[in-house]
Design a protein around this motif. Structure first.
Motif, mmCIF file in Angstrom:
data_model
loop_
_atom_site.group_PDB
_atom_site.id
_atom_site.type_symbol
_atom_site.label_atom_id
_atom_site.label_comp_id
_atom_site.label_asym_id
_atom_site.label_seq_id
_atom_site.Cartn_x
_atom_site.Cartn_y
_atom_site.Cartn_z
ATOM 1 N N ARG A 1 0.866 182.780 -24.325
ATOM 2 C CA ARG A 1 1.925 181.883 -23.846
ATOM 3 C C ARG A 1 1.492 180.430 -23.768
ATOM 4 O O ARG A 1 2.313 179.542 -23.623
ATOM 5 N N ALA B 1 16.590 171.886 -22.326
ATOM 6 C CA ALA B 1 15.295 172.299 -21.770
ATOM 7 C C ALA B 1 14.797 173.582 -22.414
ATOM 8 O O ALA B 1 13.655 173.983 -22.214
ATOM 9 N N LEU B 2 15.684 174.232 -23.177
ATOM 10 C CA LEU B 2 15.335 175.541 -23.734
ATOM 11 C C LEU B 2 15.054 175.491 -25.227
ATOM 12 O O LEU B 2 14.099 176.081 -25.709
ATOM 13 N N ASN C 1 5.619 172.091 -20.937
ATOM 14 C CA ASN C 1 6.396 173.299 -21.219
ATOM 15 C C ASN C 1 7.687 172.817 -21.872
ATOM 16 O O ASN C 1 8.712 172.681 -21.218
ATOM 17 N N PRO C 2 7.636 172.497 -23.164
ATOM 18 C CA PRO C 2 8.798 171.884 -23.829
ATOM 19 C C PRO C 2 9.830 172.930 -24.237
ATOM 20 O O PRO C 2 9.566 174.126 -24.134
ATOM 21 N N PRO C 3 11.010 172.496 -24.698
ATOM 22 C CA PRO C 3 11.961 173.482 -25.249
ATOM 23 C C PRO C 3 11.396 174.063 -26.546
ATOM 24 O O PRO C 3 11.163 173.324 -27.494
ATOM 25 N N TYR C 4 11.151 175.369 -26.538
ATOM 26 C CA TYR C 4 10.517 175.969 -27.729
ATOM 27 C C TYR C 4 11.293 177.163 -28.273
ATOM 28 O O TYR C 4 10.807 177.886 -29.134
ATOM 29 N N ILE C 5 12.482 177.399 -27.754
ATOM 30 C CA ILE C 5 13.267 178.525 -28.278
ATOM 31 C C ILE C 5 14.028 178.043 -29.522
ATOM 32 O O ILE C 5 14.648 176.975 -29.501
ATOM 33 N N LEU D 1 19.768 182.168 -19.129
ATOM 34 C CA LEU D 1 19.651 181.060 -20.075
ATOM 35 C C LEU D 1 21.006 180.406 -20.381
ATOM 36 O O LEU D 1 21.067 179.215 -20.683
ATOM 37 N N GLU E 1 2.770 175.261 -23.203
ATOM 38 C CA GLU E 1 3.374 176.592 -23.201
ATOM 39 C C GLU E 1 4.187 176.757 -24.488
ATOM 40 O O GLU E 1 4.704 175.780 -25.038
ATOM 41 N N LEU F 1 15.682 173.366 -15.804
ATOM 42 C CA LEU F 1 15.226 174.729 -16.099
ATOM 43 C C LEU F 1 14.693 175.349 -14.807
ATOM 44 O O LEU F 1 14.057 174.665 -14.003
ATOM 45 N N ARG G 1 9.499 179.345 -14.291
ATOM 46 C CA ARG G 1 9.213 180.763 -14.569
ATOM 47 C C ARG G 1 7.791 181.115 -14.113
ATOM 48 O O ARG G 1 6.892 180.279 -14.216
HETATM 49 N N1 GLN Z 1 10.197 180.466 -20.862
HETATM 50 C C1 GLN Z 1 11.589 180.228 -21.055
HETATM 51 C C2 GLN Z 1 12.261 181.490 -21.552
HETATM 52 O O1 GLN Z 1 11.773 182.154 -22.417
HETATM 53 C C3 GLN Z 1 11.816 179.110 -22.048
HETATM 54 C C4 GLN Z 1 11.341 177.838 -21.532
HETATM 55 C C5 GLN Z 1 11.174 176.798 -22.600
HETATM 56 O O2 GLN Z 1 11.807 176.784 -23.647
HETATM 57 N N2 GLN Z 1 10.313 175.920 -22.333
HETATM 58 O O3 GLN Z 1 13.291 181.852 -21.027
#
Ligand code: GLN
Length: 288
Positions: free
Chosen positions: A278, A215-216, A192-196, A208, A246, A90, A93
């Motif tokens: 965040r 990672a997303l 900061n894990p994958p959180y989408i 993306l 995060e 990733l 950011r």
């Molecule tokens: N912050 C990233 C985004 O919104 C996502 C990173 C994540 O999932 N940890 O593009």
């Protein structure tokens, strides 16, 4: 009169936004001629040799096709350090600098400790772990990732920053990367894990599309990795230790709930510079 392939003509003919064209052309000048960015102006009638011209054309096309600038340059600045990045990680950011700042504030309060143990779960390029170690000299950081490609890049970054002696990487899924390690209690846990969420349309837009899916997104609601990390935090924190994670701007109430269920205390939601929630933090109780 400038030739057709002078720097000035290349910039004015480029289909890219001018700031992006300048970043990429400055990169070519640095790499092929060891010239600083200011040469874009001071030597704007210079013509590129064939290999530099070929590289410029290739970078320009790849950017027009959507590849992130950071992958094209192979680097990204983050919290005062420069990190090597490639498609296996990733791109760090600016929002994630908030997580680093929270960790630094916590570590600074532990002036009585020679060593502060920090765990970064899902480190990717090593951004969080290395930024913390760079500014907190008593930090000893363990950083984990499931991806061996990511760990190769993270190790390169640690070596380039001379931080290998205080940042150690282990492979595995979240806390499983600590199996076999003698250090199992930390002052600070960061992630900061994958959180989408899997259905989020942003995954098929912009940068993306080129970043590692793992990672997303958790391929589910966006909360499953956060839940694993938060629910087990108490097992790996020292009494009074801090966990900060995060999350998406609309996930803070769900994350606060996960922290309550996990029995964490002093739960706080932190806002980024744009005013979005965040990061959420909580502490393991301290019986004294
Ligand atoms: N912050 C990233 C985004 O919104 C996502 C990173 C994540 O999932 N940890 O593009």
């Amino acid at each position: 009169m400038s030739s057709e392939s002078s720097l000035r003509s290349l910039l004015s003919q480029s289909l890219l936004p001018s700031n992006e064209a300048k970043i990429l052309l400055a990169h070519v000048l640095e790499k092929h001629y060891q010239l600083p960015r200011s040469a874009l102006l001071s030597q704007d009638d210079m013509t590129l040799n064939p290999s530099a011209l070929e590289e410029w054309a290739s970078l320009e096309t790849r950017r027009i096709d959507g590849e992130p600038i950071a992958y094209l340059l192979g680097k990204k600045g983050f919290h005062g350090i420069e990190l090597h990045v490639a498609p296996g990680v990733l791109i760090p950011r600016p929002e994630t600098e908030l997580l680093v700042d929270i960790a630094l504030t916590e570590i600074q309060q532990k002036i009585d400790q020679d060593q502060v143990r920090v765990l970064d779960l899902g480190t990717g390029s090593g951004a969080i772990a290395l930024a913390v170690a760079n500014l907190a000299h008593q930090a000893l950081v363990k950083a984990t990732d499931l991806s061996s490609d990511a760990l190769v890049i993270a190790n390169l970054n640690a070596a380039a920053l001379n931080l290998e002696n205080r940042v150690q990487f282990s492979q595995g899924s979240w806390y499983e990367a600590l199996y076999g390690s003698d250090i199992k209690e930390f002052d600070v846990i960061l992630s900061n894990p994958p959180y989408i969420a899997a259905q989020d349309p942003h995954l098929s837009q912009g940068d993306l599309r080129f970043e590692p899916n793992s990672a997303l997104t958790d391929q589910s609601t966006g909360l499953t990795c956060l839940e694993i990390i938060i629910s087990k935090a108490n097992q790996y924190l020292k009494p009074g230790g801090l966990i900060a994670v995060e999350h998406g701007f609309d996930q803070s109430s769900a994350v606060v709930q996960l922290m309550k269920i996990a029995g964490l205390q002093n739960i706080e939601v932190h806002l980024d510079l744009a005013g979005h929630s965040r990061v959420t933090s909580g502490r393991k109780s301290n019986p004294q």
